[in-house]
Design a protein around this motif. Sequence first.
Motif, PDB file in Angstrom:
ATOM      1  N   LEU A  81       0.836  -1.208   0.000  1.00 18.01           N
ATOM      2  CA  LEU A  81       0.000   0.000   0.000  1.00 18.01           C
ATOM      3  C   LEU A  81       0.868   1.254   0.000  1.00 18.01           C
ATOM      4  O   LEU A  81       0.548   2.253  -0.646  1.00 18.01           O
ATOM      5  CB  LEU A  81      -0.917   0.008   1.220  1.00 18.01           C
ATOM      6  CG  LEU A  81      -2.104  -0.959   1.194  1.00 18.01           C
ATOM      7  CD1 LEU A  81      -2.847  -0.897   2.519  1.00 18.01           C
ATOM      8  CD2 LEU A  81      -3.046  -0.638   0.049  1.00 18.01           C
ATOM      9  N   ILE A  82       1.987   1.213   0.724  1.00 12.49           N
ATOM     10  CA  ILE A  82       2.916   2.346   0.748  1.00 12.49           C
ATOM     11  C   ILE A  82       3.515   2.566  -0.637  1.00 12.49           C
ATOM     12  O   ILE A  82       3.591   3.700  -1.126  1.00 12.49           O
ATOM     13  CB  ILE A  82       4.018   2.108   1.803  1.00 12.49           C
ATOM     14  CG1 ILE A  82       3.403   2.145   3.200  1.00 12.49           C
ATOM     15  CG2 ILE A  82       5.129   3.139   1.678  1.00 12.49           C
ATOM     16  CD1 ILE A  82       4.308   1.606   4.283  1.00 12.49           C
ATOM     17  N   ASN A  83       3.932   1.481  -1.289  1.00 10.66           N
ATOM     18  CA  ASN A  83       4.464   1.595  -2.654  1.00 10.66           C
ATOM     19  C   ASN A  83       3.393   2.087  -3.624  1.00 10.66           C
ATOM     20  O   ASN A  83       3.686   2.836  -4.557  1.00 10.66           O
ATOM     21  CB  ASN A  83       5.018   0.247  -3.121  1.00 10.66           C
ATOM     22  CG  ASN A  83       6.343  -0.078  -2.480  1.00 10.66           C
ATOM     23  OD1 ASN A  83       7.145   0.820  -2.230  1.00 10.66           O
ATOM     24  ND2 ASN A  83       6.580  -1.336  -2.201  1.00 10.66           N
ATOM     25  N   LYS A  84       2.172   1.646  -3.399  1.00  9.65           N
ATOM     26  CA  LYS A  84       1.046   2.107  -4.229  1.00  9.65           C
ATOM     27  C   LYS A  84       0.922   3.631  -4.158  1.00  9.65           C
ATOM     28  O   LYS A  84       0.785   4.299  -5.191  1.00  9.65           O
ATOM     29  CB  LYS A  84      -0.243   1.444  -3.746  1.00  9.65           C
ATOM     30  CG  LYS A  84      -1.523   2.055  -4.298  1.00  9.65           C
ATOM     31  CD  LYS A  84      -2.744   1.430  -3.640  1.00  9.65           C
ATOM     32  CE  LYS A  84      -4.037   2.084  -4.091  1.00  9.65           C
ATOM     33  NZ  LYS A  84      -5.230   1.412  -3.535  1.00  9.65           N
ATOM     34  N   ILE A  85       0.966   4.186  -2.954  1.00  4.02           N
ATOM     35  CA  ILE A  85       0.832   5.635  -2.787  1.00  4.02           C
ATOM     36  C   ILE A  85       2.017   6.362  -3.428  1.00  4.02           C
ATOM     37  O   ILE A  85       1.856   7.411  -4.056  1.00  4.02           O
ATOM     38  CB  ILE A  85       0.702   5.992  -1.289  1.00  4.02           C
ATOM     39  CG1 ILE A  85      -0.600   5.408  -0.730  1.00  4.02           C
ATOM     40  CG2 ILE A  85       0.719   7.508  -1.087  1.00  4.02           C
ATOM     41  CD1 ILE A  85      -0.718   5.481   0.786  1.00  4.02           C
ATOM     42  N   TYR A  86       3.214   5.785  -3.297  1.00  6.12           N
ATOM     43  CA  TYR A  86       4.404   6.401  -3.914  1.00  6.12           C
ATOM     44  C   TYR A  86       4.249   6.472  -5.431  1.00  6.12           C
ATOM     45  O   TYR A  86       4.446   7.532  -6.037  1.00  6.12           O
ATOM     46  CB  TYR A  86       5.657   5.600  -3.550  1.00  6.12           C
ATOM     47  CG  TYR A  86       6.894   6.096  -4.268  1.00  6.12           C
ATOM     48  CD1 TYR A  86       7.485   7.308  -3.917  1.00  6.12           C
ATOM     49  CD2 TYR A  86       7.467   5.354  -5.306  1.00  6.12           C
ATOM     50  CE1 TYR A  86       8.611   7.765  -4.574  1.00  6.12           C
ATOM     51  CE2 TYR A  86       8.592   5.803  -5.964  1.00  6.12           C
ATOM     52  CZ  TYR A  86       9.164   7.009  -5.599  1.00  6.12           C
ATOM     53  OH  TYR A  86      10.282   7.464  -6.262  1.00  6.12           O
ATOM     54  N   TRP A  87       3.879   5.360  -6.046  1.00  9.76           N
ATOM     55  CA  TRP A  87       3.746   5.338  -7.510  1.00  9.76           C
ATOM     56  C   TRP A  87       2.565   6.190  -7.972  1.00  9.76           C
ATOM     57  O   TRP A  87       2.605   6.775  -9.051  1.00  9.76           O
ATOM     58  CB  TRP A  87       3.601   3.898  -8.009  1.00  9.76           C
ATOM     59  CG  TRP A  87       4.911   3.174  -8.021  1.00  9.76           C
ATOM     60  CD1 TRP A  87       5.286   2.132  -7.231  1.00  9.76           C
ATOM     61  CD2 TRP A  87       6.030   3.453  -8.863  1.00  9.76           C
ATOM     62  NE1 TRP A  87       6.560   1.751  -7.511  1.00  9.76           N
ATOM     63  CE2 TRP A  87       7.049   2.538  -8.520  1.00  9.76           C
ATOM     64  CE3 TRP A  87       6.278   4.383  -9.866  1.00  9.76           C
ATOM     65  CZ2 TRP A  87       8.285   2.536  -9.139  1.00  9.76           C
ATOM     66  CZ3 TRP A  87       7.521   4.378 -10.493  1.00  9.76           C
ATOM     67  CH2 TRP A  87       8.504   3.466 -10.136  1.00  9.76           C
ATOM     68  N   ARG A  88       1.538   6.273  -7.145  1.00  6.49           N
ATOM     69  CA  ARG A  88       0.419   7.159  -7.485  1.00  6.49           C
ATOM     70  C   ARG A  88       0.891   8.612  -7.485  1.00  6.49           C
ATOM     71  O   ARG A  88       0.508   9.406  -8.353  1.00  6.49           O
ATOM     72  CB  ARG A  88      -0.711   6.962  -6.468  1.00  6.49           C
ATOM     73  CG  ARG A  88      -2.026   7.644  -6.869  1.00  6.49           C
ATOM     74  CD  ARG A  88      -3.124   7.288  -5.897  1.00  6.49           C
ATOM     75  NE  ARG A  88      -2.869   7.841  -4.574  1.00  6.49           N
ATOM     76  CZ  ARG A  88      -3.519   7.485  -3.466  1.00  6.49           C
ATOM     77  NH1 ARG A  88      -4.446   6.548  -3.516  1.00  6.49           N
ATOM     78  NH2 ARG A  88      -3.233   8.032  -2.304  1.00  6.49           N
ATOM     79  N   GLY A  89       1.745   8.969  -6.520  1.00  5.68           N
ATOM     80  CA  GLY A  89       2.317  10.310  -6.488  1.00  5.68           C
ATOM     81  C   GLY A  89       3.166  10.596  -7.713  1.00  5.68           C
ATOM     82  O   GLY A  89       3.087  11.684  -8.308  1.00  5.68           O
ATOM     83  N   ILE A  90       3.986   9.622  -8.111  1.00  3.40           N
ATOM     84  CA  ILE A  90       4.822   9.780  -9.324  1.00  3.40           C
ATOM     85  C   ILE A  90       3.936  10.001 -10.548  1.00  3.40           C
ATOM     86  O   ILE A  90       4.204  10.872 -11.385  1.00  3.40           O
ATOM     87  CB  ILE A  90       5.697   8.528  -9.540  1.00  3.40           C
ATOM     88  CG1 ILE A  90       6.670   8.342  -8.381  1.00  3.40           C
ATOM     89  CG2 ILE A  90       6.447   8.623 -10.865  1.00  3.40           C
ATOM     90  CD1 ILE A  90       7.743   9.376  -8.261  1.00  3.40           C
ATOM     91  N   THR A  91       2.875   9.203 -10.661  1.00  2.00           N
ATOM     92  CA  THR A  91       1.962   9.326 -11.815  1.00  2.00           C
ATOM     93  C   THR A  91       1.308  10.701 -11.833  1.00  2.00           C
ATOM     94  O   THR A  91       1.179  11.322 -12.903  1.00  2.00           O
ATOM     95  CB  THR A  91       0.883   8.225 -11.744  1.00  2.00           C
ATOM     96  OG1 THR A  91       1.522   6.948 -11.636  1.00  2.00           O
ATOM     97  CG2 THR A  91       0.013   8.239 -12.997  1.00  2.00           C
ATOM     98  N   LYS A  92       0.916  11.193 -10.669  1.00  2.00           N
ATOM     99  CA  LYS A  92       0.313  12.531 -10.611  1.00  2.00           C
ATOM    100  C   LYS A  92       1.313  13.607 -11.026  1.00  2.00           C
ATOM    101  O   LYS A  92       0.935  14.619 -11.635  1.00  2.00           O
ATOM    102  CB  LYS A  92      -0.220  12.798  -9.207  1.00  2.00           C
ATOM    103  CG  LYS A  92      -1.486  12.000  -8.884  1.00  2.00           C
ATOM    104  CD  LYS A  92      -1.945  12.212  -7.449  1.00  2.00           C
ATOM    105  CE  LYS A  92      -3.194  11.396  -7.146  1.00  2.00           C
ATOM    106  NZ  LYS A  92      -3.634  11.528  -5.739  1.00  2.00           N
ATOM    107  N   LEU A  93       2.596  13.395 -10.712  1.00  2.00           N
ATOM    108  CA  LEU A  93       3.631  14.335 -11.174  1.00  2.00           C
ATOM    109  C   LEU A  93       3.649  14.408 -12.696  1.00  2.00           C
ATOM    110  O   LEU A  93       3.708  15.489 -13.285  1.00  2.00           O
ATOM    111  CB  LEU A  93       5.005  13.887 -10.683  1.00  2.00           C
ATOM    112  CG  LEU A  93       5.561  14.477  -9.384  1.00  2.00           C
ATOM    113  CD1 LEU A  93       6.959  13.939  -9.131  1.00  2.00           C
ATOM    114  CD2 LEU A  93       5.589  15.990  -9.431  1.00  2.00           C
ATOM    115  N   TYR A  94       3.615  13.236 -13.342  1.00  2.00           N
ATOM    116  CA  TYR A  94       3.592  13.190 -14.811  1.00  2.00           C
ATOM    117  C   TYR A  94       2.343  13.855 -15.371  1.00  2.00           C
ATOM    118  O   TYR A  94       2.368  14.447 -16.447  1.00  2.00           O
ATOM    119  CB  TYR A  94       3.662  11.744 -15.307  1.00  2.00           C
ATOM    120  CG  TYR A  94       5.031  11.120 -15.256  1.00  2.00           C
ATOM    121  CD1 TYR A  94       6.024  11.497 -16.148  1.00  2.00           C
ATOM    122  CD2 TYR A  94       5.335  10.139 -14.320  1.00  2.00           C
ATOM    123  CE1 TYR A  94       7.289  10.918 -16.110  1.00  2.00           C
ATOM    124  CE2 TYR A  94       6.590   9.556 -14.266  1.00  2.00           C
ATOM    125  CZ  TYR A  94       7.560   9.949 -15.160  1.00  2.00           C
ATOM    126  OH  TYR A  94       8.807   9.386 -15.110  1.00  2.00           O
TER     127      TYR A  94
END
Length: 237
Positions: A103-116
């Motif tokens: 779940l922590i990795n999920k939130i991290y990658w979701r943040g990266i995607t939002k950056l893009y």
Amino acid sequence: MNWIIKNLILNKKIDWILYGLFGLLLIADFITDTITNRNLIKLNIFLLALVIIILHKILNYLYRILYFSNQKILDSISGLLIKENYSQVLKKLKRIKLIKPQLINKIYWRGITKLYLKDNVGALNDFNLIENEFQDFIGFFFNKALALIHLGNYEESIKYLNQSIEIEKNCQSYDLRGIANMNLDKLDDAEKDLRKSIELCLTSTNSSNLSILLDKKGQHQEAIEFYNKSMELKSKE
């Protein structure tokens, strides 16, 4: 049932719960030694213990299935980001359930995607949620600093870039800190950072940023040289 799965099984607390139940069974067995119908009670205790063992096996099996399912999704994220398939990334991330590290990795990658996707506020909110979990990861500090820079919060971004550089001196972090310092009109600090970035690895990005800085400082001839280097590298890329 969902509460049980979330709080006991998938956070790997089930073993401690089972040990507790077995302890209670032993206590119950000791207490029932003085009761007349002792054999019937012991039989019930034995059946309950058997049910607990079977439940333990089933729950651990379900845990493994969900873990590998989640991990398969996480492993596919990088490829989807390279293909710029951001909507698919967000859809896949929604399918990751319950297991805390994932779940922590999920939130991290979701943040990266939002950056893009240029959703810098959303990215920053996600990074804030998991900051305590990523204290030794330079990628986290770099990406949070990038979101802050996009939002114009240059002073705060430098704090995170300092942490990134403290862990590992890399050209990307120096380049980004140079941009932050340039936006704060700390031109000498920006020049040091950008030259250090180029010293570590020359790219079209940091050479372009240095050319902009040198132009601001009135060093136009050297600015042209780095601009030409940037164009040459960009054409090769």
